[in-house]
Motif scaffolding. Sequence first.
Motif, PDB file in Angstrom:
ATOM      1  N   LEU A   1      22.018  35.598   5.070  1.00  0.00           N
ATOM      2  CA  LEU A   1      22.550  36.760   4.370  1.00  0.00           C
ATOM      3  C   LEU A   1      23.223  36.350   3.062  1.00  0.00           C
ATOM      4  O   LEU A   1      24.209  35.626   3.054  1.00  0.00           O
ATOM      5  CB  LEU A   1      23.560  37.502   5.254  1.00  0.00           C
TER       6      LEU A   1
ATOM      7  N   SER B   1      21.933  42.331   9.500  1.00  0.00           N
ATOM      8  CA  SER B   1      23.248  41.717   9.739  1.00  0.00           C
ATOM      9  C   SER B   1      23.663  41.782  11.206  1.00  0.00           C
ATOM     10  O   SER B   1      24.794  41.451  11.559  1.00  0.00           O
ATOM     11  CB  SER B   1      24.318  42.406   8.879  1.00  0.00           C
TER      12      SER B   1
ATOM     13  N   ASP C   1      24.848  41.953   0.264  1.00  0.00           N
ATOM     14  CA  ASP C   1      24.042  41.422   1.365  1.00  0.00           C
ATOM     15  C   ASP C   1      24.913  40.984   2.536  1.00  0.00           C
ATOM     16  O   ASP C   1      24.438  40.903   3.670  1.00  0.00           O
ATOM     17  CB  ASP C   1      23.198  40.239   0.878  1.00  0.00           C
ATOM     18  N   GLN C   2      26.185  40.688   2.276  1.00  0.00           N
ATOM     19  CA  GLN C   2      27.064  40.222   3.346  1.00  0.00           C
ATOM     20  C   GLN C   2      27.882  41.351   3.970  1.00  0.00           C
ATOM     21  O   GLN C   2      28.135  41.345   5.179  1.00  0.00           O
ATOM     22  CB  GLN C   2      28.011  39.138   2.806  1.00  0.00           C
ATOM     23  N   TYR C   3      28.312  42.315   3.158  1.00  0.00           N
ATOM     24  CA  TYR C   3      29.227  43.346   3.649  1.00  0.00           C
ATOM     25  C   TYR C   3      28.676  44.763   3.566  1.00  0.00           C
ATOM     26  O   TYR C   3      29.324  45.702   4.033  1.00  0.00           O
ATOM     27  CB  TYR C   3      30.559  43.270   2.887  1.00  0.00           C
TER      28      TYR C   3
ATOM     29  N   TYR D   1      19.958  47.008   6.203  1.00  0.00           N
ATOM     30  CA  TYR D   1      21.050  46.040   6.081  1.00  0.00           C
ATOM     31  C   TYR D   1      21.720  45.830   7.434  1.00  0.00           C
ATOM     32  O   TYR D   1      22.019  44.696   7.825  1.00  0.00           O
ATOM     33  CB  TYR D   1      22.089  46.491   5.049  1.00  0.00           C
TER      34      TYR D   1
ATOM     35  N   GLU E   1      20.441  37.943  13.975  1.00  0.00           N
ATOM     36  CA  GLU E   1      21.577  37.171  13.503  1.00  0.00           C
ATOM     37  C   GLU E   1      21.007  36.023  12.667  1.00  0.00           C
ATOM     38  O   GLU E   1      20.217  35.221  13.157  1.00  0.00           O
ATOM     39  CB  GLU E   1      22.398  36.633  14.675  1.00  0.00           C
TER      40      GLU E   1
ATOM     41  N   SER F   1      17.597  40.457   3.959  1.00  0.00           N
ATOM     42  CA  SER F   1      18.750  39.548   3.975  1.00  0.00           C
ATOM     43  C   SER F   1      18.998  38.895   2.616  1.00  0.00           C
ATOM     44  O   SER F   1      20.089  38.376   2.368  1.00  0.00           O
ATOM     45  CB  SER F   1      18.546  38.453   5.034  1.00  0.00           C
TER      46      SER F   1
END
Length: 476
Positions: A260, A225, A101-103, A221, A256, A406
């Motif tokens: 996330l 993000s 979820d972050q990268y 995604y 934004e 997210s």
Amino acid sequence: MSLKGGNTPDNYGAVAQQPLPPLTSLNEIYDKIGFGRAQVFYWSVLSLISVTDTMEQVLISLIVPYLRCEWELSLFFEAAITTAVFVFYGISGIVFGKLADQYGRKTVLTYTLIALGCAAVGSASAQNKWQFLAARSLAGACIGANFAAVVSFSTEVVQSEYRSLGVSLIIFTSKVGMFLTAVLGYLFLNMIGWRWFILLVSITIIPSLILLLHLPESPRYLVASGQSKAATKAVLFMARINKVELEEDLEIVCYETDDLGKITALLEPEFKKETILLSVIYFGNILIFLGLILFLPLAFNSDFCGGNGKTAKHECKKLTQESLVKVSIVVSATMIGLVSAHALSRVTGRVFALRFYAGGVLVACLILYKCFSPLITLVLLFAIEFASSGLNILIWIIILENYPTSLRTTASGFVNFWGKLGGVLGVVGIYALFFYSPYLVVTMFVAASLLSFVGSLLFTKETKDLGVEDVVGVPT
């Protein structure tokens, strides 16, 4: 959370002589692109990864009897080898679900497929039980990471009406992987030995990785993000494959957000009840589902008859061809159960179907207490696998519909952790109970199915017609 893109409220009229391209939502673009070859390409690659992961996961149940003979494994160490995959599967699901979820989904999948290949080679070349345990632990971590990312990825490249189909396809192909492993075991395991069998089963890692590298990242995604340019590039790739023209200068509405991969968001009021109940249902169901993977070879290679009280022996005894055939028959029920559950839920809704299949598992487990002929016992085990597989797909459909982009992979990893914890307890329970009395294993299955059924009765949120959210509270 804030919007990110061309004509945002902060820059309206900032440079009047240089008009900015209009903002476009991802849903509008997906409607224009339609469903076509691009989605088929994405789903084909993700399905191949799903098949690969499942074959790596279930092969251990077929080769354990051979390891028992070659390395004279104790009951304790045999249980450790079998459960290692599921322990690290569950842990990595949370860790790598958050990272996905972050990268990004593709980033995580790329590295974990490479690591999975190393784990497969390490398992096949292991010179002792400790090396094999380490290699299978790494494999479990990779499989857990892949599963959460693949399931989320499959729903993020299509319009909302195709989301459940995407989930069903990925879960279905995972069951195909189970069936293929059983069939390959029947055809080759006794012929080529367990080391070459691992390499044979793992060969699909290579095409999975090569094809993945040709896929863009998940557009949803990228939107969630805030990566507007990358999201535009990804949808233009899909449009070209589907032969649909899009403006090259289009700019997609992005966000934004601080949510996330935020695990604590799963337990906030909006998601708390569903997160807890889905975890409970999945815990009980996977205890049975993964427990059966180990239970079937043991049961068919012994004189098991329903829930009898006979003591089974822990001995060096390789699987017979007849046992492998029976395992293949029961495993085939997973594909049928999945298709039927998806079809039923489209007509009746997710909640009714969830309760129907949870109740089916409970009833079949209760009937298994009775000692029947080998044929009827085989039918009952087929029924348990059928209903458990149906319940499994419904849980994943609900997860993917209930959580925003997210949090989607984080939620998948979180629920998956509790499921694999149930799976570990199921495997440990079988090793602790089967060789004392198979009757106690059936009792464990009944208790787990009762837990899932009660959880399904308490689950009341219908997710079938929910709109898609990329971030919490912002429908798209």
